[in-house]
Design a protein around this motif. Structure first.
Motif, PDB file in Angstrom:
ATOM      1  N   LYS A   1      -7.418  -4.617   5.805  1.00  0.00           N
ATOM      2  CA  LYS A   1      -6.404  -4.022   4.930  1.00  0.00           C
ATOM      3  C   LYS A   1      -5.734  -5.118   4.103  1.00  0.00           C
TER       4      LYS A   1
ATOM      5  N   LYS B   1      -2.044  -9.753  -8.287  1.00  0.00           N
ATOM      6  CA  LYS B   1      -3.064  -8.837  -8.797  1.00  0.00           C
ATOM      7  C   LYS B   1      -2.381  -7.536  -9.181  1.00  0.00           C
ATOM      8  N   LEU B   2      -2.578  -7.140 -10.436  1.00  0.00           N
ATOM      9  CA  LEU B   2      -1.941  -5.922 -10.918  1.00  0.00           C
ATOM     10  C   LEU B   2      -2.912  -4.752 -10.792  1.00  0.00           C
ATOM     11  N   THR B   3      -2.359  -3.574 -10.585  1.00  0.00           N
ATOM     12  CA  THR B   3      -3.180  -2.366 -10.513  1.00  0.00           C
ATOM     13  C   THR B   3      -2.615  -1.352 -11.492  1.00  0.00           C
TER      14      THR B   3
ATOM     15  N   ASP C   1      -3.876   3.661  -0.862  1.00  0.00           N
ATOM     16  CA  ASP C   1      -3.910   3.113  -2.219  1.00  0.00           C
ATOM     17  C   ASP C   1      -3.326   1.714  -2.224  1.00  0.00           C
ATOM     18  N   LEU C   2      -4.068   0.787  -2.785  1.00  0.00           N
ATOM     19  CA  LEU C   2      -3.525  -0.555  -2.965  1.00  0.00           C
ATOM     20  C   LEU C   2      -2.678  -0.552  -4.229  1.00  0.00           C
ATOM     21  N   LEU C   3      -1.397  -0.829  -4.096  1.00  0.00           N
ATOM     22  CA  LEU C   3      -0.503  -0.793  -5.251  1.00  0.00           C
ATOM     23  C   LEU C   3      -0.345  -2.166  -5.877  1.00  0.00           C
ATOM     24  N   PHE C   4      -0.284  -3.177  -5.021  1.00  0.00           N
ATOM     25  CA  PHE C   4       0.041  -4.515  -5.508  1.00  0.00           C
ATOM     26  C   PHE C   4      -0.421  -5.509  -4.466  1.00  0.00           C
TER      27      PHE C   4
ATOM     28  N   TYR D   1      -0.783   0.962 -10.832  1.00  0.00           N
ATOM     29  CA  TYR D   1       0.555   1.358 -10.406  1.00  0.00           C
ATOM     30  C   TYR D   1       1.627   0.338 -10.766  1.00  0.00           C
ATOM     31  N   THR D   2       1.237  -0.883 -11.058  1.00  0.00           N
ATOM     32  CA  THR D   2       2.249  -1.914 -11.290  1.00  0.00           C
ATOM     33  C   THR D   2       2.763  -1.856 -12.723  1.00  0.00           C
TER      34      THR D   2
ATOM     35  N   HIS E   1       0.836  -1.207   0.000  1.00  0.00           N
ATOM     36  CA  HIS E   1       0.000   0.000   0.000  1.00  0.00           C
ATOM     37  C   HIS E   1       0.867   1.251   0.000  1.00  0.00           C
ATOM     38  N   ARG E   2       0.333   2.335  -0.566  1.00  0.00           N
ATOM     39  CA  ARG E   2       0.868   3.671  -0.299  1.00  0.00           C
ATOM     40  C   ARG E   2      -0.273   4.436   0.349  1.00  0.00           C
ATOM     41  N   LYS E   3      -0.167   4.701   1.645  1.00  0.00           N
ATOM     42  CA  LYS E   3      -1.290   5.174   2.451  1.00  0.00           C
ATOM     43  C   LYS E   3      -2.487   4.249   2.227  1.00  0.00           C
TER      44      LYS E   3
END
Lengths: 105, 157
Positions: B33, B111-113, A56-59, B115-116, A52-54
């Motif tokens: 989370k 799982k890609l987003t 935001d789920l990044l990966f 950002y990846t 995560h960044r704060k």
């Protein structure tokens, strides 16, 4: 505070952040037999990892028992600035978790 | 007098119960989370088809040249086999790694987003010489590429 099981590094180069993480975990498959007792060693492995960044789920990834002991994971990210704080956390099949914050260099 | 004690006791128990609720509530917050939706059925499947079905894909994967599976042809240590997967498929959503002859073929799903950057590197255990399969899900389609890795000594359960 207990010693962290995660080692992580995030490096920015040409706009792409490469994250490398090393987690200390036995990753038992549940199929291996104990040589002394002959009983199967119960499964004990990481099931999920998120970055995560704060908020935001990044990966995120889900792992089966087939990942090696003391797993190494690397992945790349874009649109991340130098100095951002990335949080990596994992949960295993016994419900134990650990997480680590790392600044992007 | 007895009534006093009874009342005091009641207040105390109430307080203890609320404390417990707060503790339980906070411990429940953590797995939110971490998504905590591990797909047990897919990871414990003993063949690839069952695993794929459990992950919600019934259509077979199409072979694609846009997935790059970087592995060595021969693995010396079966318990640590490095696997690199990258892809240039635009709308790739998920990367999956399988080792065909393992007791549980599905190794991992990534799982890609937005950002990846479509690259993952992981180390796996292998029981015997087997095909390693990298699968990419993009939209409704499933793409895959495979390579054989030879295990020279031992093998890992």
């Amino acid at each position: 505070m207990a010693k962290k099981n995660i080692k992580m590094r995030a490096k920015l180069k040409n706009g792409i952040v490469t994250v490398k993480a090393l987690i200390k975990h036995p990753m038992e498959t549940g199929l291996r037999k104990d040589k002394v007792t002959g009983f199967k060693v119960p499964a004990y492995h990481i099931t999920e990892i998120t970055c995560h960044r704060k908020d935001d789920l990044l990966f995120s990834c889900q792992w089966g028992p087939g990942v090696s002991k003391d797993p190494f994971l690397s992945f790349t990210l874009k649109d991340i600035k130098s100095g951002d704080i990335l949080n990596l956390s994992y949960i295993d099949n016994k419900g134990q978790t650990d997480s680590l914050d790392v600044k992007v260099k | 007098m007895k009534r006093r004690i009874f009342l005091k006791g009641g207040v105390l128990t109430g307080f203890v119960i609320t404390c417990f609720k707060i503790i339980a509530g906070s411990s429940l917050l953590l797995p939110v989370k971490l998504l905590a939706n591990w797909n047990k059925e897919a990871f414990q499947a003993t063949d690839m088809k069952t695993a794929n079905t459990a992950l919600g894909d019934t259509t077979p994967a199409i072979e694609s040249e846009h997935i790059f599976l970087d592995v060595k042809d021969i693995a010396e240590n079966a318990s640590v086999v490095p696997i690199k997967v990258s892809t240039d498929i635009d709308n790739a959503e998920v990367i999956r790694i399988y080792v065909e002859n393992n007791p549980n073929p599905l190794i991992a799903t990534f799982k890609l987003t937005q950002y990846t950057d479509n690259f993952v590197f992981i180390r796996t255990k292998m029981r015997e010489t087997s095909n390693v399969i990298a699968m990419v899900k993009a939209g409704d389609h499933l793409y895959m590429t495979k390579k054989q890795i030879k295990i020279t000594a031992g093998g890992c359960d």
